[in-house]
Design a protein around this motif. Structure first.
Motif, PDB file in Angstrom:
ATOM      1  N   ALA A 195       0.838  -1.204   0.000  1.00  0.00           N
ATOM      2  CA  ALA A 195       0.000   0.000   0.000  1.00  0.00           C
ATOM      3  C   ALA A 195       0.872   1.251   0.000  1.00  0.00           C
ATOM      4  O   ALA A 195       0.556   2.243  -0.673  1.00  0.00           O
ATOM      5  CB  ALA A 195      -0.936   0.000   1.203  1.00  0.00           C
ATOM      6  N   PHE A 196       1.992   1.211   0.730  1.00  0.00           N
ATOM      7  CA  PHE A 196       2.888   2.367   0.793  1.00  0.00           C
ATOM      8  C   PHE A 196       3.501   2.700  -0.566  1.00  0.00           C
ATOM      9  O   PHE A 196       3.802   3.865  -0.850  1.00  0.00           O
ATOM     10  CB  PHE A 196       3.991   2.133   1.829  1.00  0.00           C
ATOM     11  CG  PHE A 196       4.913   3.312   1.971  1.00  0.00           C
ATOM     12  CD1 PHE A 196       4.489   4.464   2.618  1.00  0.00           C
ATOM     13  CD2 PHE A 196       6.187   3.275   1.432  1.00  0.00           C
ATOM     14  CE1 PHE A 196       5.335   5.566   2.736  1.00  0.00           C
ATOM     15  CE2 PHE A 196       7.035   4.375   1.545  1.00  0.00           C
ATOM     16  CZ  PHE A 196       6.605   5.519   2.194  1.00  0.00           C
ATOM     17  N   LEU A 197       3.676   1.710  -1.423  1.00  0.00           N
ATOM     18  CA  LEU A 197       4.225   1.978  -2.752  1.00  0.00           C
ATOM     19  C   LEU A 197       3.359   2.953  -3.542  1.00  0.00           C
ATOM     20  O   LEU A 197       3.858   3.631  -4.442  1.00  0.00           O
ATOM     21  CB  LEU A 197       4.407   0.675  -3.530  1.00  0.00           C
ATOM     22  CG  LEU A 197       5.540  -0.214  -3.048  1.00  0.00           C
ATOM     23  CD1 LEU A 197       5.540  -1.530  -3.822  1.00  0.00           C
ATOM     24  CD2 LEU A 197       6.882   0.485  -3.164  1.00  0.00           C
ATOM     25  N   THR A 198       2.085   3.059  -3.206  1.00  0.00           N
ATOM     26  CA  THR A 198       1.202   4.021  -3.862  1.00  0.00           C
ATOM     27  C   THR A 198       1.734   5.441  -3.693  1.00  0.00           C
ATOM     28  O   THR A 198       1.607   6.267  -4.596  1.00  0.00           O
ATOM     29  CB  THR A 198      -0.227   3.929  -3.286  1.00  0.00           C
ATOM     30  OG1 THR A 198      -0.656   2.571  -3.339  1.00  0.00           O
ATOM     31  CG2 THR A 198      -1.202   4.794  -4.054  1.00  0.00           C
ATOM     32  N   VAL A 199       2.349   5.708  -2.558  1.00  0.00           N
ATOM     33  CA  VAL A 199       2.903   7.039  -2.293  1.00  0.00           C
ATOM     34  C   VAL A 199       3.974   7.388  -3.336  1.00  0.00           C
ATOM     35  O   VAL A 199       4.134   8.543  -3.710  1.00  0.00           O
ATOM     36  CB  VAL A 199       3.443   7.141  -0.853  1.00  0.00           C
ATOM     37  CG1 VAL A 199       4.102   8.478  -0.586  1.00  0.00           C
ATOM     38  CG2 VAL A 199       2.310   6.900   0.153  1.00  0.00           C
ATOM     39  N   GLY A 200       4.688   6.374  -3.817  1.00  0.00           N
ATOM     40  CA  GLY A 200       5.698   6.614  -4.846  1.00  0.00           C
ATOM     41  C   GLY A 200       5.125   7.179  -6.124  1.00  0.00           C
ATOM     42  O   GLY A 200       5.836   7.823  -6.912  1.00  0.00           O
ATOM     43  N   LEU A 201       3.839   6.988  -6.354  1.00  0.00           N
ATOM     44  CA  LEU A 201       3.211   7.525  -7.561  1.00  0.00           C
ATOM     45  C   LEU A 201       2.963   9.028  -7.470  1.00  0.00           C
ATOM     46  O   LEU A 201       2.659   9.665  -8.477  1.00  0.00           O
ATOM     47  CB  LEU A 201       1.894   6.784  -7.840  1.00  0.00           C
ATOM     48  CG  LEU A 201       2.024   5.288  -8.106  1.00  0.00           C
ATOM     49  CD1 LEU A 201       0.646   4.644  -8.191  1.00  0.00           C
ATOM     50  CD2 LEU A 201       2.836   5.015  -9.363  1.00  0.00           C
ATOM     51  N   PRO A 261       2.706  -2.629 -12.660  1.00  0.00           N
ATOM     52  CA  PRO A 261       2.366  -3.336 -11.422  1.00  0.00           C
ATOM     53  C   PRO A 261       1.281  -2.618 -10.611  1.00  0.00           C
ATOM     54  O   PRO A 261       0.474  -3.272  -9.946  1.00  0.00           O
ATOM     55  CB  PRO A 261       3.683  -3.404 -10.645  1.00  0.00           C
ATOM     56  CG  PRO A 261       4.590  -2.416 -11.283  1.00  0.00           C
ATOM     57  CD  PRO A 261       4.106  -2.210 -12.683  1.00  0.00           C
ATOM     58  N   ALA A 262       1.247  -1.290 -10.675  1.00  0.00           N
ATOM     59  CA  ALA A 262       0.216  -0.555  -9.930  1.00  0.00           C
ATOM     60  C   ALA A 262      -1.172  -0.860 -10.493  1.00  0.00           C
ATOM     61  O   ALA A 262      -2.120  -1.093  -9.733  1.00  0.00           O
ATOM     62  CB  ALA A 262       0.498   0.942  -9.971  1.00  0.00           C
ATOM     63  N   ALA A 288      -6.265  -3.718  -9.894  1.00  0.00           N
ATOM     64  CA  ALA A 288      -7.284  -4.647 -10.390  1.00  0.00           C
ATOM     65  C   ALA A 288      -7.407  -5.862  -9.476  1.00  0.00           C
ATOM     66  O   ALA A 288      -8.526  -6.275  -9.126  1.00  0.00           O
ATOM     67  CB  ALA A 288      -6.949  -5.080 -11.813  1.00  0.00           C
ATOM     68  N   ALA A 289      -6.274  -6.425  -9.064  1.00  0.00           N
ATOM     69  CA  ALA A 289      -6.299  -7.615  -8.218  1.00  0.00           C
ATOM     70  C   ALA A 289      -6.913  -7.329  -6.853  1.00  0.00           C
ATOM     71  O   ALA A 289      -7.776  -8.074  -6.381  1.00  0.00           O
ATOM     72  CB  ALA A 289      -4.879  -8.171  -8.055  1.00  0.00           C
ATOM     73  N   GLY A 311      -8.036  -0.792  -3.662  1.00  0.00           N
ATOM     74  CA  GLY A 311      -7.935  -0.959  -5.116  1.00  0.00           C
ATOM     75  C   GLY A 311      -8.393   0.266  -5.897  1.00  0.00           C
ATOM     76  O   GLY A 311      -7.654   0.759  -6.769  1.00  0.00           O
ATOM     77  N   PRO A 312      -9.587   0.786  -5.618  1.00  0.00           N
ATOM     78  CA  PRO A 312     -10.025   1.975  -6.350  1.00  0.00           C
ATOM     79  C   PRO A 312      -9.128   3.195  -6.133  1.00  0.00           C
ATOM     80  O   PRO A 312      -8.858   3.948  -7.081  1.00  0.00           O
ATOM     81  CB  PRO A 312     -11.440   2.226  -5.812  1.00  0.00           C
ATOM     82  CG  PRO A 312     -11.910   0.875  -5.371  1.00  0.00           C
ATOM     83  CD  PRO A 312     -10.679   0.188  -4.835  1.00  0.00           C
ATOM     84  N   LEU A 313      -8.639   3.403  -4.903  1.00  0.00           N
ATOM     85  CA  LEU A 313      -7.727   4.527  -4.665  1.00  0.00           C
ATOM     86  C   LEU A 313      -6.420   4.345  -5.435  1.00  0.00           C
ATOM     87  O   LEU A 313      -5.926   5.285  -6.073  1.00  0.00           O
ATOM     88  CB  LEU A 313      -7.440   4.681  -3.172  1.00  0.00           C
ATOM     89  CG  LEU A 313      -8.566   5.226  -2.309  1.00  0.00           C
ATOM     90  CD1 LEU A 313      -8.227   5.082  -0.831  1.00  0.00           C
ATOM     91  CD2 LEU A 313      -8.854   6.672  -2.648  1.00  0.00           C
ATOM     92  N   LEU A 314      -5.869   3.155  -5.382  1.00  0.00           N
ATOM     93  CA  LEU A 314      -4.644   2.870  -6.125  1.00  0.00           C
ATOM     94  C   LEU A 314      -4.879   3.056  -7.615  1.00  0.00           C
ATOM     95  O   LEU A 314      -4.038   3.635  -8.318  1.00  0.00           O
ATOM     96  CB  LEU A 314      -4.157   1.442  -5.828  1.00  0.00           C
ATOM     97  CG  LEU A 314      -2.986   0.925  -6.655  1.00  0.00           C
ATOM     98  CD1 LEU A 314      -1.781   1.847  -6.568  1.00  0.00           C
ATOM     99  CD2 LEU A 314      -2.638  -0.502  -6.232  1.00  0.00           C
TER     100      LEU A 314
END
Length: 168
Positions: free
Chosen positions: A69-75, A103-104, A109-110, A152-155
């Motif tokens: 989940a933290f990897l989302t911050v990298g976006l 991968p994001a 989706a997953a 998932g939707p936020l990502l």
């Protein structure tokens, strides 16, 4: 590439990290042996492994979910576009946008498929087991896992924004 993400994307990325915290805390409680409402055979199974190897499993699972989940911050941060200098071999190099988007998008989706399929039937089926948490314990468990429906939707939304900014 546009340097800064819009405020909504930054907030969505930070919120994504928080979506995994309640379920992680609930699993950690289970892992250290705090009664979380299981009874009968399920309670005996959990009691035989937690505390124990099951504790390591739930800690690892919770840490993995939080890290992903933290990897989302990298976006929405610079380290999502240029690898941090301390990384061996890759430090300081530009990250190709598709290396982040692919991968994001697959993760979004997953996670959406898994959490929403659980919400639309799997959860009810599992909670109907007589040994599953019921009453207050069942409500607490459900409330702890409900935020995962947003992950998932936020990502996905942050990923689309990242792709849009990468193409600009």
């Amino acid at each position: 590439m546009i340097d800064t993400a819009p405020r909504w994307a930054d907030r969505a990325a930070r919120l994504t990290v928080l979506t995994t915290v309640p379920s992680g805390l609930w699993r950690l409680a289970l892992g250290v042996g705090i009664p979380v409402g299981f009874s009968g055979d399920l309670k005996r199974v959990f009691d035989s492994h937690m505390p124990g190897w099951g504790t390591a499993y739930v800690i690892a699972l919770s840490a993995l979910a939080e890290a992903l989940a933290f990897l989302t911050v990298g976006l929405v941060r610079p380290w999502g576009r240029v690898a941090p200098r301390w990384l061996p071999w890759f430090g300081g190099r530009r990250i190709h946008p598709l290396a982040a988007v692919t991968p994001a998008a697959l993760g979004a989706a997953a996670v959406t498929l898994i959490t929403w399929s659980a919400a639309l039937g799997g959860w009810e089926h599992n909670m109907s087991n007589p040994d599953s948490p019921h009453g207050t314990a069942g409500v607490i468990m459900t409330l702890c896992y409900a935020p995962l429906l947003l992950w998932g939707p936020l990502l996905g939304a942050v990923t689309v924004d990242f792709l849009r900014r990468s193409r600009a």
